[in-house]
Design a protein around this motif. Sequence first.
Motif, PDB file in Angstrom:
ATOM      1  N   GLU A 248      34.624  32.499  85.122  1.00 49.82           N
ATOM      2  CA  GLU A 248      35.070  31.360  84.316  1.00 49.82           C
ATOM      3  C   GLU A 248      33.841  30.587  83.845  1.00 49.82           C
ATOM      4  O   GLU A 248      32.897  30.390  84.615  1.00 49.82           O
ATOM      5  CB  GLU A 248      35.975  30.443  85.134  1.00 49.82           C
ATOM      6  CG  GLU A 248      36.539  29.281  84.318  1.00 49.82           C
ATOM      7  CD  GLU A 248      37.282  28.270  85.180  1.00 49.82           C
ATOM      8  OE1 GLU A 248      38.453  28.000  84.897  1.00 49.82           O
ATOM      9  OE2 GLU A 248      36.664  27.752  86.129  1.00 49.82           O
ATOM     10  N   GLU A 250      32.231  27.555  80.658  1.00 51.89           N
ATOM     11  CA  GLU A 250      32.411  26.559  79.590  1.00 51.89           C
ATOM     12  C   GLU A 250      33.762  25.845  79.679  1.00 51.89           C
ATOM     13  O   GLU A 250      34.528  25.773  78.717  1.00 51.89           O
ATOM     14  CB  GLU A 250      32.233  27.215  78.216  1.00 51.89           C
ATOM     15  CG  GLU A 250      30.810  27.688  77.962  1.00 51.89           C
ATOM     16  CD  GLU A 250      30.633  28.337  76.595  1.00 51.89           C
ATOM     17  OE1 GLU A 250      31.611  28.349  75.821  1.00 51.89           O
ATOM     18  OE2 GLU A 250      29.525  28.832  76.315  1.00 51.89           O
ATOM     19  N   LYS A 253      37.207  28.683  80.063  1.00 49.41           N
ATOM     20  CA  LYS A 253      37.295  30.007  79.457  1.00 49.41           C
ATOM     21  C   LYS A 253      37.075  31.065  80.541  1.00 49.41           C
ATOM     22  O   LYS A 253      36.357  30.820  81.513  1.00 49.41           O
ATOM     23  CB  LYS A 253      36.239  30.181  78.366  1.00 49.41           C
ATOM     24  CG  LYS A 253      36.361  29.214  77.209  1.00 49.41           C
ATOM     25  CD  LYS A 253      35.221  29.432  76.217  1.00 49.41           C
ATOM     26  CE  LYS A 253      35.242  28.417  75.089  1.00 49.41           C
ATOM     27  NZ  LYS A 253      34.078  28.589  74.180  1.00 49.41           N
ATOM     28  N   ASP A 254      37.694  32.220  80.363  1.00 48.60           N
ATOM     29  CA  ASP A 254      37.492  33.289  81.335  1.00 48.60           C
ATOM     30  C   ASP A 254      37.191  34.590  80.615  1.00 48.60           C
ATOM     31  O   ASP A 254      37.606  34.808  79.478  1.00 48.60           O
ATOM     32  CB  ASP A 254      38.711  33.447  82.246  1.00 48.60           C
ATOM     33  CG  ASP A 254      39.987  33.705  81.469  1.00 48.60           C
ATOM     34  OD1 ASP A 254      40.295  34.883  81.220  1.00 48.60           O
ATOM     35  OD2 ASP A 254      40.678  32.729  81.122  1.00 48.60           O
ATOM     36  N   ASP A 255      36.466  35.466  81.300  1.00 46.30           N
ATOM     37  CA  ASP A 255      36.073  36.744  80.710  1.00 46.30           C
ATOM     38  C   ASP A 255      35.842  37.740  81.850  1.00 46.30           C
ATOM     39  O   ASP A 255      35.858  37.369  83.034  1.00 46.30           O
ATOM     40  CB  ASP A 255      34.807  36.571  79.877  1.00 46.30           C
ATOM     41  CG  ASP A 255      34.669  37.658  78.800  1.00 46.30           C
ATOM     42  OD1 ASP A 255      35.446  38.622  78.835  1.00 46.30           O
ATOM     43  OD2 ASP A 255      33.784  37.521  77.943  1.00 46.30           O
ATOM     44  N   TRP A 358      46.914  39.336  78.098  1.00 48.57           N
ATOM     45  CA  TRP A 358      46.517  38.171  77.313  1.00 48.57           C
ATOM     46  C   TRP A 358      47.683  37.699  76.452  1.00 48.57           C
ATOM     47  O   TRP A 358      48.630  38.432  76.176  1.00 48.57           O
ATOM     48  CB  TRP A 358      45.321  38.494  76.434  1.00 48.57           C
ATOM     49  CG  TRP A 358      45.521  39.699  75.564  1.00 48.57           C
ATOM     50  CD1 TRP A 358      45.253  40.997  75.876  1.00 48.57           C
ATOM     51  CD2 TRP A 358      46.062  39.722  74.233  1.00 48.57           C
ATOM     52  NE1 TRP A 358      45.584  41.824  74.837  1.00 48.57           N
ATOM     53  CE2 TRP A 358      46.082  41.079  73.809  1.00 48.57           C
ATOM     54  CE3 TRP A 358      46.525  38.739  73.361  1.00 48.57           C
ATOM     55  CZ2 TRP A 358      46.548  41.465  72.561  1.00 48.57           C
ATOM     56  CZ3 TRP A 358      46.985  39.130  72.108  1.00 48.57           C
ATOM     57  CH2 TRP A 358      46.997  40.472  71.712  1.00 48.57           C
TER      58      TRP A 358
END
Length: 632
Positions: A248, A250, A253-255, A358
Amino acid sequence: MEEKKFDLNSIIGFILIFGILVYMMYTNQPTPEELAEQEKAKQEQVEAEKKAAEQEATAVTTAEDYSVTNVRDSMQMVALNNKLGAFAYSSTLPSAKPTETLVETDLLAIKFSNKGGYISEIKLKEFVDFNEVPIYIIKDGNANFNINFGTTDSRILNTKDLYFEPTITKSGDNTVVSMKLKVSPQQYLEYRYELKPDDYMMDFTIRSQGLSNVINSSQEVNLDWDLKAIRHAKSISYENRYTEVVFEYEGGKDDYLGQQELTDDTASDVTYVAYKQHFFTSILLADTPFKTARLESRNLVKDEEIDTLFTKAFATKLPLELQGGEINKNMNWYYGPSDYKILNSYDRNLDEVVPLGWGIFGWINRYVFIPMFGFLSGFLPYGIAIIVMTILVRIVMSPVTYKSYVSQAKMKVLKPEIAEINEKYKDNPMKKQQETMALYSKAGASPMAGCLPALMQLPVFYALFQFFPSAFDLRQKSFLWAEDLSSYDTIAKLPFHIPFYGDHVSLFPILASLAIFFYMRMTTGQQMASQPTQEGMPDMGKMMKYMIYFSPIMMLFFFNNYASGLSLYYFISNLITIGIMLVIKNYIIDEDKIHAKIQENKKKPKKQNRFQKKMAEMMEQAEQQKKNQQRK
């Protein structure tokens, strides 16, 4: 006369004393052997001073530099000081030996190593793997935690090689483990772990005291966290597919890094890094974000027949900021199951670690399928809960199935008239298209009407495709011949390995493939009967015939190593769909009535919407232009 006598006596006395001293010095002068020994000692001192001067340059330490467990004399202490500087003190303590401290809670058994101060072993007490061996997230050196920093006397040190002093205390019901790397009794770097009795999350703090004049603030202080993910599941390739780095950054946000052989990324303002191992997860969380993070994932499974111990190797580098020359970072560790309900309960966006899909797919899973399955599995066996949930989903989607079938039936009734139009205007494609659209409009039918219901089912289809592999509750739950609904079922073991298929035969994928075959024969047969052949277009009928056989075979190979719970869902889903379509065909839809309705619609004046009018005008203009060109 007496004064002169006194002076003479004094002079004689001094001469005698001087003579005695000269004699003593002569008789006590060193022998040649003693002179040689003195010269040798002097030379050794010069060499030692020269070596010490050379060590004033930056020294990078290794594990061997800290192997001294008991400083017996000053020479050893000098050598240790030359290498470690202020941190030499830590190697003089009784704790300076490779020992471990075991602490247990209701859920975890954790060993803390004196060397490095980090966790050397973590066992999840409530879980076992496919071989009935307890689940270990950290064991036998598969993990590494290190702080790399520079010192004011030009050294580069690594905490993984230094010895920490452990103490265990209580804070209410919580257990506090303090690991201190000491420069002196009051100066140290501390790892503080606070474990709760019934929680997979522990508090973790890194802080220093009195080290502002020891740690070099002009150099980066980096935290390195590495882990090789231990294999826990029957199919290492299937487990590896869901093993990845999730983070996680910023502000929410997650990626993730993905599944390639080697992937890396750099992120800013990182609040957590998770090493997800399909059904078990290690997560490092920070109260205040790390400014940057360098993350890496390496695939360790090149050949699933050979690479059987680990799935992926993860590495993360995080900078630690100094405050007034000191380290003070509050964090948390999570070591536990990748269970959506548990992770979501912390309210720290950890539910993103579970791959639910998503956008709308994740929304359907979070707010529909997870609550529904949780409710059903609360009073039904897990296999029965899957079947009941499948029935409910198909019942809810049955109106969509009905509309799709009605649309295909209308197209089947109109097929002779469309064929007539095609023959009549075979030399005028524009006119043929115009007349075909006019027929569809009058009859209230559309070739796209059958596609739209199918597209509406895709979000549900994909959401469930994500749901079953992520459902922790299915892990090691049996149903019929399947021992574990989260892994593949086995009815036969093959003596060889088939590429893309495996070394076993699973029954649920076979049943699901058969159900898909019969379902596609019904639907494609209806579509081929209703779909007119367009001149210059591919033969869709032939393509559909190939799909009838290709899709089940693909299903058979693809799902042989997937969770049997997912194959069970597709088998039951297609079986129910076949039943619904038979009921619709034989008891609900009457093609004669549809034909009569179409003829009635064709007699009525059909109002066109703005788009239809525009399209009709454009086609008329195109037709007129073509006629004008032919006249010329």
